[in-house]
Design a protein around this motif. Sequence first.
Motif, short mmCIF file in Angstrom:
data_model
loop_
_atom_site.label_atom_id
_atom_site.label_comp_id
_atom_site.label_asym_id
_atom_site.label_seq_id
_atom_site.Cartn_x
_atom_site.Cartn_y
_atom_site.Cartn_z
N VAL A 38 1.16 -1.18 0.31
CA VAL A 38 0.09 0.06 -0.12
C VAL A 38 0.72 0.83 0.05
N TYR A 39 0.69 2.22 -0.78
CA TYR A 39 1.44 3.25 -1.09
C TYR A 39 1.00 4.92 -1.43
N ARG A 40 1.37 5.19 -0.61
CA ARG A 40 1.33 6.58 -1.08
C ARG A 40 2.01 7.81 -1.51
N ARG A 41 1.32 9.06 -1.74
CA ARG A 41 2.55 9.80 -2.55
C ARG A 41 2.40 11.52 -1.80
N TYR A 42 2.98 12.53 -0.87
CA TYR A 42 2.80 13.17 -0.40
C TYR A 42 3.66 14.15 -0.77
N ALA A 43 3.68 14.94 -2.08
CA ALA A 43 4.54 16.14 -2.48
C ALA A 43 5.67 15.01 -3.20
N SER A 44 6.94 15.37 -2.83
CA SER A 44 7.92 14.64 -3.46
C SER A 44 8.56 13.11 -2.82
N LEU A 45 7.47 12.65 -2.15
CA LEU A 45 7.87 11.18 -1.12
C LEU A 45 6.64 10.34 -1.36
N PHE A 46 7.15 9.72 -1.63
CA PHE A 46 6.58 7.82 -1.45
C PHE A 46 6.49 6.72 -0.17
N PHE A 47 5.25 6.96 0.37
CA PHE A 47 5.05 6.04 1.62
C PHE A 47 4.72 4.80 1.31
N LEU A 48 5.27 3.68 1.36
CA LEU A 48 5.12 2.14 1.44
C LEU A 48 5.40 1.63 2.31
N MET A 49 4.00 1.02 2.58
CA MET A 49 4.05 0.01 3.76
C MET A 49 3.32 -1.84 3.31
N GLY A 50 4.78 -2.67 2.77
CA GLY A 50 4.31 -4.45 2.38
C GLY A 50 3.61 -5.02 3.56
N ILE A 51 2.21 -5.07 3.36
CA ILE A 51 1.66 -5.90 4.67
C ILE A 51 1.36 -7.71 3.88
N ASP A 52 0.86 -8.41 5.40
CA ASP A 52 0.86 -9.00 4.33
C ASP A 52 -1.41 -9.41 3.74
N ALA A 53 -1.81 -10.74 3.26
CA ALA A 53 -3.55 -10.61 2.86
C ALA A 53 -4.42 -10.52 3.62
N GLU A 54 -4.27 -11.00 4.85
CA GLU A 54 -4.55 -10.58 6.67
C GLU A 54 -5.02 -9.30 6.46
N GLU A 55 -4.20 -8.52 6.59
CA GLU A 55 -3.75 -7.05 6.88
C GLU A 55 -4.93 -6.01 6.30
N ASN A 56 -5.51 -4.78 6.41
CA ASN A 56 -6.69 -4.18 5.36
C ASN A 56 -6.54 -3.20 5.34
N GLU A 57 -6.51 -3.31 3.63
CA GLU A 57 -5.65 -2.18 3.18
C GLU A 57 -5.83 -0.78 2.86
N LEU A 58 -7.07 -0.85 3.21
CA LEU A 58 -7.83 0.82 3.95
C LEU A 58 -7.24 1.23 5.02
N GLY A 59 -6.87 0.04 6.33
CA GLY A 59 -6.74 1.26 7.01
C GLY A 59 -5.31 1.13 7.15
N ILE A 60 -4.36 0.05 6.17
CA ILE A 60 -2.83 0.72 6.31
C ILE A 60 -2.72 2.04 5.41
N SER A 61 -3.67 2.64 4.73
CA SER A 61 -3.78 4.17 3.70
C SER A 61 -3.69 4.86 5.21
N GLU A 62 -4.27 4.74 5.92
CA GLU A 62 -5.14 5.39 6.77
C GLU A 62 -3.99 5.53 7.78
N MET A 63 -3.53 4.78 7.75
CA MET A 63 -1.93 4.39 9.00
C MET A 63 -0.55 5.27 8.76
N ILE A 64 -0.69 4.83 6.83
CA ILE A 64 0.50 5.99 6.46
C ILE A 64 0.33 7.04 6.60
N HIS A 65 -1.14 7.90 6.24
CA HIS A 65 -1.45 9.48 6.29
C HIS A 65 -0.77 10.01 7.93
N CYS A 66 -1.71 9.22 8.99
CA CYS A 66 -0.61 9.41 10.09
C CYS A 66 0.27 9.76 10.18
N MET A 67 1.27 8.50 9.82
CA MET A 67 2.00 9.03 10.00
C MET A 67 3.03 10.00 9.38
#
Length: 144
Positions: free
Chosen positions: A60-89
Motif C-alpha cells: 500500500v503506498y501514498r505519495r506526498y509531494a516528492s516522497l512515496f510512503f510504502l508499507m508491505g503487508i500480509d494478505a490478512e491486513e486491511n489495505e484501507l486501514g494501512i492507507s489511513e496509517m500512512i496518512h497518520c504517520m
Amino acid sequence: MTIKFVLLVNKQGQTRLAKYTDSSLTTDERRALEAEIVRKCLTRADKQCNIVEHRSYRVVYRRYASLFFLMGIDAEENELGISEMIHCMVETLDKWFSNVCELDIMFSLETTHHIIDEMIANGCIVETNKAAALTPVQLLERIS
C-alpha cells in the motif's frame, strides 16, 4: 496481520528510510525487493489504485509531494486501514518537523525511526494518536 516493511522513497526511486519487521530477508533480498517494489509503484499512473501485489506481499503506498510512503503487508491486513496509517504517520511527521520534507528525513533519520517505532512495533500498529507518539520523542530530544 502484520506490517512487513515501511519504505520512504523519493520520486527518483532512492530509498530514504527502510524499516523491516520481517527478519527472514537477507540484506541482498531486501535490496532486490525494494528495487522491484519501487520500480512497480513509481511507474503507476496517478489514477491507478495505490495497492499492488508483489510476491507474497500487498504493498500500500501514498505519495506526498516528492516522497512515496510504502508499507508491505500480509494478505490478512486491511489495505484501507494501512492507507489511513500512512496518512497518520505523515501527519505525525508533519507535526514534528512542521511540514516534513525529504531533507528532514535524511538529516533526522534517527528521529524519524523513533517516531515510526512509537507508531509501529513488531509489525503491529500500536499508536495512532499523534501527541502520544511524539511524547517519548520529545523526551529523548530533551535528554540529548
